[in-house]
Design a protein around this motif. Structure first.
Motif, PDB file in Angstrom:
ATOM      1  N   ALA A  62       0.760  -1.266  -0.030  1.00 19.58           N
ATOM      2  CA  ALA A  62      -0.049  -0.068  -0.183  1.00 19.58           C
ATOM      3  C   ALA A  62       0.719   1.186  -0.028  1.00 19.58           C
ATOM      4  O   ALA A  62       0.513   2.168  -0.750  1.00 19.58           O
ATOM      5  CB  ALA A  62      -0.986  -0.019   1.089  1.00 19.58           C
ATOM      6  N   ILE A  63       1.993   1.272   0.696  1.00 24.27           N
ATOM      7  CA  ILE A  63       2.905   2.616   0.840  1.00 24.27           C
ATOM      8  C   ILE A  63       3.482   2.748  -0.641  1.00 24.27           C
ATOM      9  O   ILE A  63       3.579   3.614  -0.945  1.00 24.27           O
ATOM     10  CB  ILE A  63       3.995   2.177   1.815  1.00 24.27           C
ATOM     11  N   GLU A  64       4.085   1.449  -1.130  1.00 20.36           N
ATOM     12  CA  GLU A  64       4.865   1.641  -2.352  1.00 20.36           C
ATOM     13  C   GLU A  64       3.783   2.229  -3.453  1.00 20.36           C
ATOM     14  O   GLU A  64       4.247   2.921  -4.283  1.00 20.36           O
ATOM     15  CB  GLU A  64       5.334   0.238  -2.498  1.00 20.36           C
ATOM     16  N   GLY A  65       2.720   1.379  -3.400  1.00 16.92           N
ATOM     17  CA  GLY A  65       1.620   1.863  -4.453  1.00 16.92           C
ATOM     18  C   GLY A  65       1.114   3.349  -4.623  1.00 16.92           C
ATOM     19  O   GLY A  65       1.414   4.035  -5.426  1.00 16.92           O
ATOM     20  N   PHE A  66       0.824   3.652  -3.231  1.00 19.55           N
ATOM     21  CA  PHE A  66       0.808   5.183  -3.116  1.00 19.55           C
ATOM     22  C   PHE A  66       1.809   6.038  -3.448  1.00 19.55           C
ATOM     23  O   PHE A  66       1.735   7.085  -4.222  1.00 19.55           O
ATOM     24  CB  PHE A  66       0.460   5.383  -1.544  1.00 19.55           C
ATOM     25  N   VAL A  67       3.274   5.714  -3.117  1.00 19.82           N
ATOM     26  CA  VAL A  67       4.110   6.636  -3.467  1.00 19.82           C
ATOM     27  C   VAL A  67       4.588   6.673  -4.890  1.00 19.82           C
ATOM     28  O   VAL A  67       4.712   7.870  -5.503  1.00 19.82           O
ATOM     29  CB  VAL A  67       5.506   6.265  -2.787  1.00 19.82           C
ATOM     30  N   HIS A  68       4.267   5.509  -5.658  1.00 19.76           N
ATOM     31  CA  HIS A  68       4.630   5.215  -7.272  1.00 19.76           C
ATOM     32  C   HIS A  68       3.577   6.182  -8.008  1.00 19.76           C
ATOM     33  O   HIS A  68       3.948   6.956  -8.794  1.00 19.76           O
ATOM     34  CB  HIS A  68       4.475   3.685  -7.517  1.00 19.76           C
ATOM     35  N   HIS A  69       2.185   6.293  -7.607  1.00 19.84           N
ATOM     36  CA  HIS A  69       1.262   6.863  -8.131  1.00 19.84           C
ATOM     37  C   HIS A  69       1.466   8.572  -7.813  1.00 19.84           C
ATOM     38  O   HIS A  69       1.255   9.055  -8.695  1.00 19.84           O
ATOM     39  CB  HIS A  69      -0.274   6.465  -7.798  1.00 19.84           C
ATOM     40  N   LEU A  70       1.987   8.613  -6.693  1.00 14.97           N
ATOM     41  CA  LEU A  70       2.145  10.311  -6.457  1.00 14.97           C
ATOM     42  C   LEU A  70       3.237  10.621  -7.503  1.00 14.97           C
ATOM     43  O   LEU A  70       3.035  11.738  -7.964  1.00 14.97           O
ATOM     44  CB  LEU A  70       2.563  10.271  -5.048  1.00 14.97           C
ATOM     45  N   ALA A  71       4.372   9.876  -7.485  1.00 14.06           N
ATOM     46  CA  ALA A  71       5.514  10.111  -8.189  1.00 14.06           C
ATOM     47  C   ALA A  71       5.103  10.417  -9.636  1.00 14.06           C
ATOM     48  O   ALA A  71       5.552  11.313 -10.435  1.00 14.06           O
ATOM     49  CB  ALA A  71       6.818   9.380  -8.193  1.00 14.06           C
ATOM     50  N   SER A  72       4.165   9.438 -10.181  1.00 14.96           N
ATOM     51  CA  SER A  72       3.829   9.533 -11.638  1.00 14.96           C
ATOM     52  C   SER A  72       2.999  10.998 -11.972  1.00 14.96           C
ATOM     53  O   SER A  72       2.479  11.156 -13.181  1.00 14.96           O
ATOM     54  CB  SER A  72       3.310   8.106 -12.021  1.00 14.96           C
ATOM     55  N   GLY A  73       2.339  11.245 -10.886  1.00 12.83           N
ATOM     56  CA  GLY A  73       1.317  12.315 -11.027  1.00 12.83           C
ATOM     57  C   GLY A  73       0.096  12.095 -11.305  1.00 12.83           C
ATOM     58  O   GLY A  73      -0.958  12.687 -11.570  1.00 12.83           O
ATOM     59  N   ALA A  74      -0.312  10.680 -10.852  1.00 15.38           N
ATOM     60  CA  ALA A  74      -1.659  10.090 -11.039  1.00 15.38           C
ATOM     61  C   ALA A  74      -2.379  10.796 -10.271  1.00 15.38           C
ATOM     62  O   ALA A  74      -2.245  11.201  -9.066  1.00 15.38           O
ATOM     63  CB  ALA A  74      -1.661   8.812 -10.831  1.00 15.38           C
ATOM     64  N   ALA A  75      -3.977  11.060 -10.630  1.00 19.06           N
ATOM     65  CA  ALA A  75      -4.880  11.778  -9.851  1.00 19.06           C
ATOM     66  C   ALA A  75      -5.070  11.158  -8.868  1.00 19.06           C
ATOM     67  O   ALA A  75      -5.469  11.455  -7.755  1.00 19.06           O
ATOM     68  CB  ALA A  75      -5.882  12.223 -10.801  1.00 19.06           C
ATOM     69  N   ASP A  76      -5.695   9.615  -8.865  1.00 19.09           N
ATOM     70  CA  ASP A  76      -6.115   9.058  -7.795  1.00 19.09           C
ATOM     71  C   ASP A  76      -5.201   7.613  -7.685  1.00 19.09           C
ATOM     72  O   ASP A  76      -5.396   6.922  -8.648  1.00 19.09           O
ATOM     73  CB  ASP A  76      -7.721   8.486  -8.057  1.00 19.09           C
TER      74      ASP A  76
END
Length: 407
Positions: A62-76
């Motif tokens: 969950a932590i890694e998924g959240f960080v990866h998506h934040l870094a990619s600029g994904a909205a959700d």
């Protein structure tokens, strides 16, 4: 959601934030799990194939998924669905509530956010962007809960399906015939669904008001089998205070019948009476739109199923009416039945029929002329009572023959 401030964070800062957060994800996951175990000591941890607790793997993912998506600029940020659905299933299968699981998630997100805020300061990310990061975290939490709710609902449906299957098997066994020792024959099956064996039961049979009718809300204490063409219910301790009213309210709008109260070992006998009453209901001989109690319909249940035998007896014991005109034959039959039921004279019969005493007296003389001394025989009177009551229930009192008779 649109993260305007976060989108303005320089790429280099995003990458540094992500690198630090991912490097610490394993330690952060262990820290969160330790806090969860301390706060919720009753939480049971299951190991995965790697030997690690599945909860630890889920937190880290969950932590890694959240960080990866934040870094990619994904909205959700996308929630790792299968892991958290499995957590929800585990809560459901172990009988815990979703509230407890949500409390665990909130603790985890709070601890994760505390560390992310520290990392944000280390890499000089502006406060507005970190506020948006916090909003994303809460949205992520909602996604975790949503996936767990799905798993929880799936587990609940599976458990309910299994309980209903076991309940049907218990009903089948209970109604398979008399049991010399019901506690031994049924006890284990009943225990598997948490049903305490009662001393007495009444068995009901229902007629569906519509093909897709919703099951009556009888509660767990009353066994219900909706898979049968005619749903069956087994009511424990049917004479207990409030039980009759509860069943009546729960089955409002249904038709059917509830057999008499019998010892648990004789449940099939109660079912047979309910089957008889339902058959009469389907023939239109008992009213639709309500669930009948067989003990309230004793006359119909005793007489109507025996109508072939009673009609054969009628052909013999009502022969005096064969040569009486139809309308007069019916009046005499009604008068004879009133006389037997009241055991009285002309005034009592007249009151029963709503006619003048002189009219009743005249008819009684005709009846005496037709049957003679047979009316003094208790057995013959009882036979006449059965025959005439059965025919009255069917609105089939004799119409007599074709020859003119007395007035």
């Amino acid at each position: 959601m649109t993260r305007l401030a976060w989108s303005e964070v320089p790429r280099s800062q995003m990458d540094r934030f992500a690198d630090v957060a991912l490097a610490e994800s394993s330690d952060l996951a262990h820290e969160i799990l330790r806090a969860i175990r301390q706060e919720f000591p009753e939480l049971r941890l299951v190991e995965g194939e790697s030997g690690e607790p599945k909860a630890l793997v889920g937190i880290r993912r969950a932590i890694e998924g959240f960080v990866h998506h934040l870094a990619s600029g994904a909205a959700d940020p996308r929630v790792p669905s299968e892991v958290f659905q499995e957590f929800g299933r585990g809560e459901g299968l172990n009988g815990r509530s979703l509230d407890s699981l949500q409390a665990v998630y909130r603790l985890g997100v709070r601890l994760a956010w505390r560390r992310f805020a520290e990392i944000g300061q280390q890499v000089d990310i502006a406060a507005p962007a970190m506020y948006e990061l916090a909003e994303s975290g809460f949205k992520y939490l909602d996604g975790l809960v949503e996936q767990s709710v799905r798993g929880y609902a799936e587990a609940a449906a599976r458990q309910e399906g299994e309980r209903l299957r076991l309940q049907r098997r218990l009903i089948d066994r209970l109604l398979s015939g008399p049991h010399a020792d019901p506690a031994q024959a049924l006890g284990e099956r009943a225990a598997r669904i948490g049903w305490e064996l009662p001393a007495t039961v009444a068995v009901g049979l229902l007629i569906r008001p519509a093909r897709e009718a919703v099951a009556p809300a009888l509660g767990r204490g009353i066994l219900l089998d909706m898979e049968s063409e005619q749903p069956r219910m087994v009511i424990p301790d049917p004479d207990a205070a409030g039980r009759v009213d509860h069943v009546r309210h729960a089955t409002a709008g249904w038709s059917g019948a509830i057999g008499p109260t019998v010892p648990l070992a004789s449940a099939v006998a109660s079912l047979r009476w309910a089957e008889t009453a339902v058959a009469l209901t389907e023939e239109g001989l008992l009213p639709h739109g309500e669930v009948q109690h067989c003990t309230d319909r004793m006359e119909e249940l005793l007489l109507l199923p025996s109508r072939d035998l009673i009609d054969a007896a009628a052909a013999r014991c009502l022969t005096p009416l064969n040569d009486v005109a139809p309308a007069q034959a019916r009046r005499l039959a009604e008068t004879l039945l009133a006389w037997i039921e009241t055991s009285g004279g002309a005034p009592e019969v007249a009151g029963r029929l709503g006619v003048h005493p002189q009219t009743a007296r005249y008819r009684l003389r005709q009846i005496r002329e037709l049957w003679g001394d047979a009316l003094d025989d208790p057995d013959r009177r009882f036979e006449l009572l059965l025959v005439l009551r059965s025919q009255r229930l069917r609105d089939a009192l004799p119409a007599g023959g074709t020859h003119p008779g007395s007035r």
